[in-house]
Structure formats: C-alpha cells, structure tokens
Design an enzyme around this catalytic site. Structure first.
Site, short mmCIF file in Angstrom:
data_model
loop_
_atom_site.label_atom_id
_atom_site.label_comp_id
_atom_site.label_asym_id
_atom_site.label_seq_id
_atom_site.Cartn_x
_atom_site.Cartn_y
_atom_site.Cartn_z
N HIS A 326 -16.74 -3.72 -8.85
CA HIS A 326 -15.43 -3.60 -8.21
C HIS A 326 -14.44 -4.38 -9.06
CE1 HIS A 326 -12.22 -3.74 -5.32
NE2 HIS A 326 -12.87 -2.87 -4.57
N ARG A 346 -3.91 -3.50 -3.94
CA ARG A 346 -3.19 -2.75 -4.99
C ARG A 346 -2.49 -1.55 -4.37
NH1 ARG A 346 -7.72 -1.20 -8.41
NH2 ARG A 346 -9.04 -2.23 -6.90
#
Ligand SMILES: Cc1cc2nc3c(=O)[nH]c(=O)nc-3n(C[C@H](O)[C@H](O)[C@H](O)COP(=O)(O)OP(=O)(O)OC[C@H]3O[C@@H](n4cnc5c(N)ncnc54)[C@H](O)[C@@H]3O)c2cc1C
Length: 555
Positions: A326, A346
C-alpha cells in the site's frame, strides 16, 4: 512528542508550496498521471515484486522451482515444530465434525455456515476471536448492489484489476455471491451506510466502473467482525472457540484424507490432537514476514501459517509470488509505523510531496504504481525525509483537506486517523503526515476451486491465505468480499462433505516426516521452525536474556 525540530523545519517547505497547490486543486488541476508505458517503467525498476534480487526458487514441495520472495521461500523450506515420530496420535484431545483454523472474517463465516447443518464445529485461533486483519479493514466491501451495476461488471473489473491473472471460476463465484453476502451480513445486524430512502450508499473507488464500495463508516471490517462474533457466540452449543490455540500442523489419515490438526496452547505450551472429518484453513495473510524489510499494515498473527501447513501436506499455491504494497503506510511516529493511511486521504485532495514540498506523482495512481513512485523518490531521487530511526518518509499533505472542503473535514471524515496521530502530538488537520509504502496484502496463496476444495479430500481453505481470486493485484474492497463469499462456501462444502459420511482411518504425520526428508535430500539446512506463529521483534538484549533463561531452565 510530535515532529522533531528538524522535521518542523522541513514542514515549512510544505507550507510554502501549499497555497499554490490548493489553488491549482481548486481549479481541478492535478499532477499528470503516468501513461501505461511510463507505469511499466517505474514498476519494473522500483516495485519490489518486479526486482530480481531478494527472490529465489523454492527448492522443495509441489511448487518446486517457483520464484518467490526470499522470506516466503525460506518459510516454505522451514522445519516443523514437531518431531513426527514422537507424537502420540492415538490420544485424541478434541473430536469434531469440522475444524476451522483461524477466526477472522473467513473463519467465522465458515464456522457459521458449517454449523447451519447441525454439525459440531471447533474454531481454533491463534489470538482472540477477531484479532485479525478483518477487524482492521476500513474502506469497504465490494458488491454489485446498485441498479446500474451487476455481477457481470464486477467480474470484468476484478479480472482487469488483477492484470488478467485471476482464476476465472473464483472471480465468477465472488461476483455472483457478493450481493448475497451483503444481504447475509445485514441479516446478522450489520449497519451499512445508507441513503435517506434506505438504499445502500455505495461509492466509487479505484478500478471500479460502477459505484460498488459498500461501507460502514471507516470501520467496515470492525462492523463485520462485530456481527460475526456475536453470531458465533449465539451458537455456543454448536461452535466451540479455542483462543490462543493455533494449529501448527495438519493431520492426515492413512488413506490421505485430511483428519484434523495439531493445536498448540500458547499459554500452557501444550500440544493437542484435534481430530476432524473436515478442516477449513482461514489463517489470513503474511504481512508480518516483512518482505524486503517493509513495514506492514497487518495484525501480529499474519505470518502465513496456513500456507506453510498446507504446502507441507502437498497443496500447491496460486499467485504466491505477488504481494500488495500500500503506498501510504505511516512512517512516523515510530509507534504507528506501517499502519494504513487509507486512499480516502488522497481522494479528499491531499498531495504526496517530497522533502522540498514538491509534488512528484499523480496521487491516485493504482496502488502498485503509486508505491513504486514513492520508492523511486526516496531511493533514486533521494528526496525523502529521514526519520530519527532512519526510515524514509514522504509527506502526505492532509491539512489541504480542510482548506479544500472546509474546517473540520479531517476530523469528521478521518476520525480514526486523527486520533491515532493526536495520541503522539500530531494534529493532521494542521500538519502533514509522513508516509511510505507498507506491506498490505498477500495476493496469492493456497490453491482452491470455487467450492474452496484443495487437492486433499476434506481440506478446504478461504480468505487471504488462498490465491487466485485477485490474480496479481487485488482491488480495494474485494478482500472483505472474498472472505465472506469463500468463508461461506468453505463452510457449506465442508459440511456437505461430512454429511456424505466420512470414515477416518489411522491418523498420521507422515507428510511432515516426508517433507523433512525432501529438505534433507535437497541439502537444505534451514534453521527456521514454522509456522512461526508470531514475528520475533526481540532486541539483542532481550534475545540473550531469553537464551540465558532457557539454559537455566534446562539445567
Ligand atoms: C489495515 C487494513 C485495512 C484493510 N482494509 C480493507 C478494506 O477496506 N476492504 C477490503 O476488502 N479489504 C481490506 N483489507 C484486507 C482484508 O481486511 C483482509 O484481507 C481480510 O479481512 C482477511 O480475512 P481472513 O479471514 O482471510 O484473515 P484474517 O481476518 O486476518 O483472520 C485470520 C485469522 O487466522 C488466525 N490465525 C493465523 N494463523 C493461525 C494458526 N496457525 N492457527 C489458528 N489461527 C491462526 C489469526 O489469528 C486470525 O484470527 C484491509 C487489511 C488491513 C490490514
């Protein structure tokens, strides 16, 4: 505690570039995404899965010759905890119809479905019921629950996301069962995010062509585990849960059927023989192997035990060489290292930045590409922040979120992350987070078919320890669906097998003795004993103290 004075100096560079970046974000402008060709280059050069060093062929077993990360190959070439000739297999401590090994989402679902047939079930688990990756899952669970969607599109997205390396029968089963899994979880009391008219509030996420992410706030896994655990407890008459009691070896009978497992009580250090007509392995992932030294999002028990036990018994693997990193795991503070920072950060607009406060990548590339870009910025471009313990970190500019969406958004949308950092003196609505790629998911594992059968009669498997559903790249939300779909299927298959009538013959550990013979013949002298059960984080000081205690105990 908070950031060090040196880090605070570097944060000033982030603050200096922030107003212009926020302005660009408001105009809808972003750092350009990579082309497919550019993605291939960055993956090839920087993604750990694509690099030759740190990988080698496993020298024994059904997949002999398969090139794997060193840590996995070494684990498969390890020795058993047991001396097979010293174990008395006539003294049965537990006798049951179905033995489930592992008590996360996969194991608990299997236990419930097996017990529906009125069979006796034992669920043995390494830690407590629910100490598992399932409990930690945040974002959501995929299922075609919306009018615009169907299992057909879910199937296509999953196969595409997996770079067409998935096992098609498993993907078909996943896409088909997914809406049923959601209905089942709701029937057990799970509370999903809903629209005012009562329909499920499904969202878009990376790799999906339709809104398919069903969630329960940012604690979807904990909500799943809550209802599964409650339901298992409701069935005390049929399901016995053995906590702190991992399986350390499978048992076969002399005709080659699976016949149970040897359990190890971690508190009393006793071994128990658990005889069972069918066994379901649902032991989860391998993040705690720290492949290539990466930190991990996984819980402490994620040490690949199920794959090791099945491999020794002759079960092969699918897609095992592939691991999911990740891109945004915590790099600082040290106490949180490796913990997941969800894509949502994000998605809400936070930029990923180097130590100059500059953007260097499109923040929503696929996970593998984004991870490779962060590694490149640290290792090749050398523009990472170094933490006091020498870790690389890149900034994730979370204060942008409140600037873009209004004061209070960070606290409202990311409550768990806010608290995690606040505990260490960092207010992520005012200061950026420091992140680096972290080991997240075991893409491959035990080979199964759509009924969760392995090549050994009576041995089934489900969840993260299996391979094939996601191919070489898992889409977000498909793993929680995997554990419910295949956990349920494993429970049904194991129960149907037992109901047909299973007559167990003499129990054996000959497969373990045979495997050790193969290791010796291959000239492998590997001191590792596995399943390792828990990772060893002992410092030199602790290790030498333990050794001294052990010597004293032996004298
Ligand atoms: C932080 C985090 C966030 C995530 N977010 C998402 C998300 O939003 N959506 C999504 O789809 N997926 C997500 N995932 C992935 C997903 O949660 C897991 O892949 C999935 O829950 C695994 O379920 P499982 O039942 O296979 O394994 P687990 O839930 O890990 O359960 C494994 C169980 O086996 C036990 N065990 C291990 N070895 C032994 C042994 N030798 N004997 C007995 N028991 C043993 C363990 O103690 C544990 O109880 C996330 C994962 C993490 C770590």
């Amino acid at each position: 505690m908070g950031y060090t004075p040196e880090m605070k100096e570097l944060i000033k560079r982030v603050e200096a570039t922030r107003p212009a970046r926020v302005e660009r974000a408001r105009r809808g402008e972003n750092f350009p995404a990579l082309s497919l060709e550019e993605r291939a280059v960055v993956l090839e050069k920087f993604h750990p899965d694509y690099q030759k060093e740190g990988r080698r062929a496993v020298r024994v077993g059904r997949d002999k010759g398969l090139v794997l990360p060193d840590e996995i190959a070494t684990m498969l070439e390890s020795r058993s905890m047991l001396r097979p000739d010293k174990v008395d297999l006539t003294k049965i401590d537990f006798d049951t119809d179905v033995l489930i090994v592992g008590a996360g989402g996969g194991g608990s679902s299997a236990a419930l479905l097996a017990s529906n047939s009125g069979l006796k079930v034992i669920m043995a688990t390494k830690l407590r019921h629910g100490d598992a990756n399932t409990m930690m899952a945040e974002g959501g669970i995929q299922a075609a629950t919306q009018e615009c969607d169907s299992p057909f599109y879910h199937y296509l997205d999953t196969i595409g996301g997996g770079h067409f390396t998935n096992q098609p029968d498993l993907v078909a089963a996943l896409a088909h069962d997914a809406p049923l899994s959601i209905a089942w979880l709701e029937s057990l009391g799970m509370i999903f995010n809903k629209l005012p008219d009562g329909r499920l509030d499904a969202r878009h996420f990376g790799g999906s062509s339709r809104k398919r992410m069903n969630s329960s706030g940012d604690m979807t896994g904990a909500e799943i585990m809550r209802v599964l655990r409650d339901e298992v407890r409701n069935r005390r008459d049929r399901i016995t849960v053995l906590e702190f009691c991992p399986a350390v070896e499978l048992l076969l009978d002399e005709t080659g059927k699976c016949a149970g497992a040897i359990l190890y009580n971690m508190e009393t250090r006793e071994f128990f023989i658990a005889r069972a007509k069918a066994v379901v392995i649902a032991t989860g992932g391998n993040g705690r192997l720290h492949i290539k030294g990466f930190a991990t999002t996984n819980h402490y028990g994620a040490t690949m035990d199920g794959v090791v036990m099945c491999y020794r018994a002759g079960v092969g693997t699918t897609c095992l060489p592939s691991t999911q990193y990740h891109p945004t795991g915590v790099a600082y503070p040290e106490q949180n290292v490796g913990l997941l920072i969800t894509e949502k950060v994000r998605g809400l607009g936070a930029h990923v930045l180097n130590n100059e406060g500059e953007q260097f990548c499109f923040p929503l590339e696929p996970r593998d590409v984004e991870s490779a870009e962060l590694i490149k910025e640290a290792v090749e471009v050398q523009k990472a922040v170094l933490t006091p313990t020498g870790r690389y970190g890149l900034w994730l500019d979370s204060p942008m979120i409140d600037l873009l969406h209004g004061e209070g958004t960070v606290r409202r949308e990311l409550p768990a992350k806010f608290i995690q950092f606040a505990r260490h003196g960092i207010d992520i609505s005012k200061e950026p987070m420091l992140v680096y790629p972290t080991l997240h998911y075991q893409n491959g594992g035990i080979a199964i078919n759509a009924d969760c059968e392995t090549v050994i009669p009576g041995l089934y498997s489900a969840g993260e320890c299996t391979g094939g559903v996601h191919g070489e790249n898992r889409l977000m939300g498909n793993s929680l669906q995997d554990v419910i779909t295949f956990g349920r299927r494993a429970g049904v298959s194991a129960a149907a097998y037992v109901k047909k009538g299973v007559e167990l013959k003499k129990l054996t550990l000959d497969h373990v003795a045979g495997y050790e013979k193969e290791l010796a013949e291959a000239g492998i002298d590997n001191p590792m004993v596995a399943p390792i059960l828990l990772p060893d984080y002992a410092t030199d000081e602790v290790a030498s103290r333990r050794m001294a205690e052990a010597i004293q105990e032996a004298e």
